[in-house]
Scaffold this motif. Sequence first.
Motif, PDB file in Angstrom:
ATOM      1  N   MET A 106       0.844  -1.189   0.000  1.00 57.85           N
ATOM      2  CA  MET A 106       0.000   0.000   0.000  1.00 57.85           C
ATOM      3  C   MET A 106       0.883   1.244   0.000  1.00 57.85           C
ATOM      4  O   MET A 106       1.919   1.276   0.666  1.00 57.85           O
ATOM      5  N   ARG A 107       0.459   2.267  -0.737  1.00 57.98           N
ATOM      6  CA  ARG A 107       1.179   3.526  -0.729  1.00 57.98           C
ATOM      7  C   ARG A 107       0.223   4.664  -1.061  1.00 57.98           C
ATOM      8  O   ARG A 107      -0.851   4.462  -1.643  1.00 57.98           O
ATOM      9  N   SER A 108       0.620   5.872  -0.658  1.00 57.00           N
ATOM     10  CA  SER A 108      -0.191   7.047  -0.967  1.00 57.00           C
ATOM     11  C   SER A 108       0.239   7.611  -2.315  1.00 57.00           C
ATOM     12  O   SER A 108       1.376   7.425  -2.761  1.00 57.00           O
ATOM     13  N   THR A 109      -0.671   8.304  -2.976  1.00 55.37           N
ATOM     14  CA  THR A 109      -0.368   8.875  -4.286  1.00 55.37           C
ATOM     15  C   THR A 109      -1.327  10.026  -4.555  1.00 55.37           C
ATOM     16  O   THR A 109      -2.248  10.298  -3.765  1.00 55.37           O
ATOM     17  N   CYS A 110      -1.118  10.710  -5.663  1.00 58.88           N
ATOM     18  CA  CYS A 110      -2.086  11.698  -6.134  1.00 58.88           C
ATOM     19  C   CYS A 110      -2.094  11.666  -7.650  1.00 58.88           C
ATOM     20  O   CYS A 110      -1.088  11.330  -8.286  1.00 58.88           O
ATOM     21  N   PHE A 111      -3.224  11.976  -8.232  1.00 59.82           N
ATOM     22  CA  PHE A 111      -3.400  11.990  -9.683  1.00 59.82           C
ATOM     23  C   PHE A 111      -3.408  13.437 -10.167  1.00 59.82           C
ATOM     24  O   PHE A 111      -4.097  14.287  -9.582  1.00 59.82           O
ATOM     25  N   LEU A 112      -2.644  13.700 -11.224  1.00 63.97           N
ATOM     26  CA  LEU A 112      -2.524  15.051 -11.767  1.00 63.97           C
ATOM     27  C   LEU A 112      -3.124  15.127 -13.162  1.00 63.97           C
ATOM     28  O   LEU A 112      -3.212  14.112 -13.858  1.00 63.97           O
ATOM     29  N   ASP A 113      -3.515  16.329 -13.566  1.00 68.37           N
ATOM     30  CA  ASP A 113      -3.949  16.524 -14.948  1.00 68.37           C
ATOM     31  C   ASP A 113      -2.749  16.974 -15.791  1.00 68.37           C
ATOM     32  O   ASP A 113      -1.620  17.053 -15.295  1.00 68.37           O
ATOM     33  N   HIS A 114      -2.979  17.287 -17.070  1.00 69.37           N
ATOM     34  CA  HIS A 114      -1.876  17.617 -17.959  1.00 69.37           C
ATOM     35  C   HIS A 114      -1.192  18.933 -17.592  1.00 69.37           C
ATOM     36  O   HIS A 114      -0.068  19.193 -18.012  1.00 69.37           O
ATOM     37  N   ARG A 115      -1.849  19.750 -16.779  1.00 67.33           N
ATOM     38  CA  ARG A 115      -1.248  21.021 -16.349  1.00 67.33           C
ATOM     39  C   ARG A 115      -0.371  20.852 -15.116  1.00 67.33           C
ATOM     40  O   ARG A 115       0.298  21.793 -14.697  1.00 67.33           O
ATOM     41  N   GLY A 116      -0.424  19.665 -14.511  1.00 65.36           N
ATOM     42  CA  GLY A 116       0.306  19.440 -13.276  1.00 65.36           C
ATOM     43  C   GLY A 116      -0.512  19.791 -12.046  1.00 65.36           C
ATOM     44  O   GLY A 116       0.024  19.861 -10.933  1.00 65.36           O
ATOM     45  N   ARG A 117      -1.814  19.989 -12.228  1.00 69.11           N
ATOM     46  CA  ARG A 117      -2.711  20.290 -11.115  1.00 69.11           C
ATOM     47  C   ARG A 117      -3.355  19.004 -10.604  1.00 69.11           C
ATOM     48  O   ARG A 117      -3.625  18.076 -11.363  1.00 69.11           O
ATOM     49  N   GLY A 134     -10.815 -11.852   4.952  1.00 68.67           N
ATOM     50  CA  GLY A 134     -11.712 -10.919   4.266  1.00 68.67           C
ATOM     51  C   GLY A 134     -11.292  -9.467   4.366  1.00 68.67           C
ATOM     52  O   GLY A 134     -11.928  -8.609   3.759  1.00 68.67           O
ATOM     53  N   TYR A 135     -10.218  -9.214   5.121  1.00 65.24           N
ATOM     54  CA  TYR A 135      -9.785  -7.829   5.314  1.00 65.24           C
ATOM     55  C   TYR A 135      -8.349  -7.627   4.860  1.00 65.24           C
ATOM     56  O   TYR A 135      -7.518  -8.541   4.941  1.00 65.24           O
ATOM     57  N   LEU A 136      -8.063  -6.402   4.386  1.00 63.40           N
ATOM     58  CA  LEU A 136      -6.700  -5.943   4.156  1.00 63.40           C
ATOM     59  C   LEU A 136      -6.449  -4.793   5.124  1.00 63.40           C
ATOM     60  O   LEU A 136      -7.312  -3.922   5.290  1.00 63.40           O
ATOM     61  N   ALA A 137      -5.293  -4.792   5.784  1.00 60.28           N
ATOM     62  CA  ALA A 137      -5.002  -3.750   6.768  1.00 60.28           C
ATOM     63  C   ALA A 137      -3.544  -3.340   6.681  1.00 60.28           C
ATOM     64  O   ALA A 137      -2.665  -4.164   6.426  1.00 60.28           O
ATOM     65  N   ALA A 138      -3.288  -2.061   6.873  1.00 61.37           N
ATOM     66  CA  ALA A 138      -1.936  -1.529   6.891  1.00 61.37           C
ATOM     67  C   ALA A 138      -1.970  -0.151   7.543  1.00 61.37           C
ATOM     68  O   ALA A 138      -3.019   0.499   7.593  1.00 61.37           O
ATOM     69  N   MET A 139      -0.818   0.278   8.062  1.00 61.67           N
ATOM     70  CA  MET A 139      -0.739   1.621   8.612  1.00 61.67           C
ATOM     71  C   MET A 139      -0.915   2.639   7.485  1.00 61.67           C
ATOM     72  O   MET A 139      -0.467   2.418   6.358  1.00 61.67           O
ATOM     73  N   ASP A 140      -1.585   3.722   7.793  1.00 55.74           N
ATOM     74  CA  ASP A 140      -1.797   4.763   6.792  1.00 55.74           C
ATOM     75  C   ASP A 140      -0.446   5.209   6.239  1.00 55.74           C
ATOM     76  O   ASP A 140       0.431   5.629   7.005  1.00 55.74           O
ATOM     77  N   PRO A 141      -0.234   5.102   4.925  1.00 54.95           N
ATOM     78  CA  PRO A 141       1.087   5.410   4.362  1.00 54.95           C
ATOM     79  C   PRO A 141       1.454   6.887   4.405  1.00 54.95           C
ATOM     80  O   PRO A 141       2.605   7.242   4.196  1.00 54.95           O
ATOM     81  N   LEU A 182       3.752  13.771   2.339  1.00 54.23           N
ATOM     82  CA  LEU A 182       2.846  12.653   2.635  1.00 54.23           C
ATOM     83  C   LEU A 182       3.172  11.413   1.807  1.00 54.23           C
ATOM     84  O   LEU A 182       2.340  10.521   1.670  1.00 54.23           O
ATOM     85  N   ASN A 183       4.386  11.369   1.263  1.00 57.08           N
ATOM     86  CA  ASN A 183       4.878  10.201   0.511  1.00 57.08           C
ATOM     87  C   ASN A 183       4.055   9.920  -0.737  1.00 57.08           C
ATOM     88  O   ASN A 183       3.950   8.769  -1.173  1.00 57.08           O
ATOM     89  N   ALA A 184       3.462  10.956  -1.325  1.00 61.16           N
ATOM     90  CA  ALA A 184       2.590  10.761  -2.478  1.00 61.16           C
ATOM     91  C   ALA A 184       3.262  11.125  -3.796  1.00 61.16           C
ATOM     92  O   ALA A 184       2.659  10.963  -4.851  1.00 61.16           O
TER      93      ALA A 184
END
Length: 447
Positions: free
Chosen positions: A1-12, A95-102, A183-185
């Motif tokens: 598991m990892r944190s991420t963010c999605f950007l548009d073509h402008r970098g926003r 039935g569960y997946l668990a991990a510390m918030d990345p 935030l490691n994203a």
Amino acid sequence: MRSTCFLDHRGRILTDAILWKRSLDDDKKATDDTSSSSSTTEYLIDVPSDTADMLFDHLKQHKLRRSKIQLADRTDDISVHAVYGTLNAEGAPPGYLAAMDPRHPSLGMRILSVGSEAISTGQDDNDAPSNDRSKRTRHFSKLMNNFFPHAPGTYSVIRKLSGIAEGSEITSRTALECNQEFLNAISFSKGCYLGQELTARSQFTGVVRKRILPIMIVDTEMEVPRPWIMAGMIQELGEKDGVEKIFGLTKEEGGDGSAIERKATIVGYIPPPLPKMSAAGAGSLISMMMGSFNASEIPEGEGNPQEDNSGDGITQEDSNIAREREEEIQKLREAGDKLQNEVSELAVPGASIVDKKDGKTIGKIVSSPAPGTTVILAQMRLDRVGLLGKDEKWSRTNKILIGEGSKEYRYLPYLPLWWPDIDSETGKEKEKKTDEDELDILPPQDA
């Protein structure tokens, strides 16, 4: 598991998210055998609900027709949960997946209910909604009742007190302004990705002048808590003089050298320019300021009536003190409730924060107050909170206007635990010193 963010073509930013990866066998059941040629890799994107549809449309636009990738909306099939106050993310039940918030351990444990074992069944479910998500939520509540109290909505409070904006709160903003690198994203070493040009240029060549910060709104008549008084001293007097004043190191005490000894114990320690605190610390401070506690919680000797040693029970004097104390707490609660209502009406996303000193806008609110508090998330000018440059300082006697309101308030910014030290010239993470650097700054020793 990892944190991420999605950007548009402008970098926003489109949205932030948490990625889960698992392997499935031919029957679409989770398996630990990742070497099998028949296994399928599945990525589950844990995304805030207010940006989920937008992200799904965005992903479909970038899927090639002949690609073997399959996209599906699993919102009604999977439930997401958070458990605050534990660092134990091992041995999740079937039935569960668990991990510390990345993003940071202070956010607790992140849990996905994905397997058939985690769907509640039984007679008490006859009246429950029919989709799997509702049944999973009920199953999880039953599972955790013996260990943690059920507190719906608590995650939103903890997240905001921790200074983390998510979902639509950060849409159309740049990644660095939203602290995504903290935030490691974000990776600054991986290959091409949509929006990389602006993100990389901001990191390696630019100056970050605005960032999202948690700020506490208080009345101008309210006494400023000590953490902000100390921060004000550091900013007004400078690091060296501020530390000496805070720790009382400006005078030699007698002939025993006690001041010198105390100074030696804190040499090299420089308090941050703003208070640094956890969500629990911020919540406790707000609770005391707003009177959100019972008189029975007051320690002995501070107005809580105690039986005397003579066996006569509670004295009349103790009762009077307790009554006066309760009246003070009640006034504090009423003032706190009034302040919360005022801030809730004014501090809406998009509202401006204007400094009365010069009439300039110093921030924009991105998130309404955390429930039961006056803590908001705002994109603040770093120079106006003392984190960028040397011309401007944050003042503990500041006065601001919020949105369209005409009443003056005071803002108390603080740094979340997950924030690194900030370089006052760039607004980015300060480069960590190596052991050799530390040796270079040590004072010369007498032979």
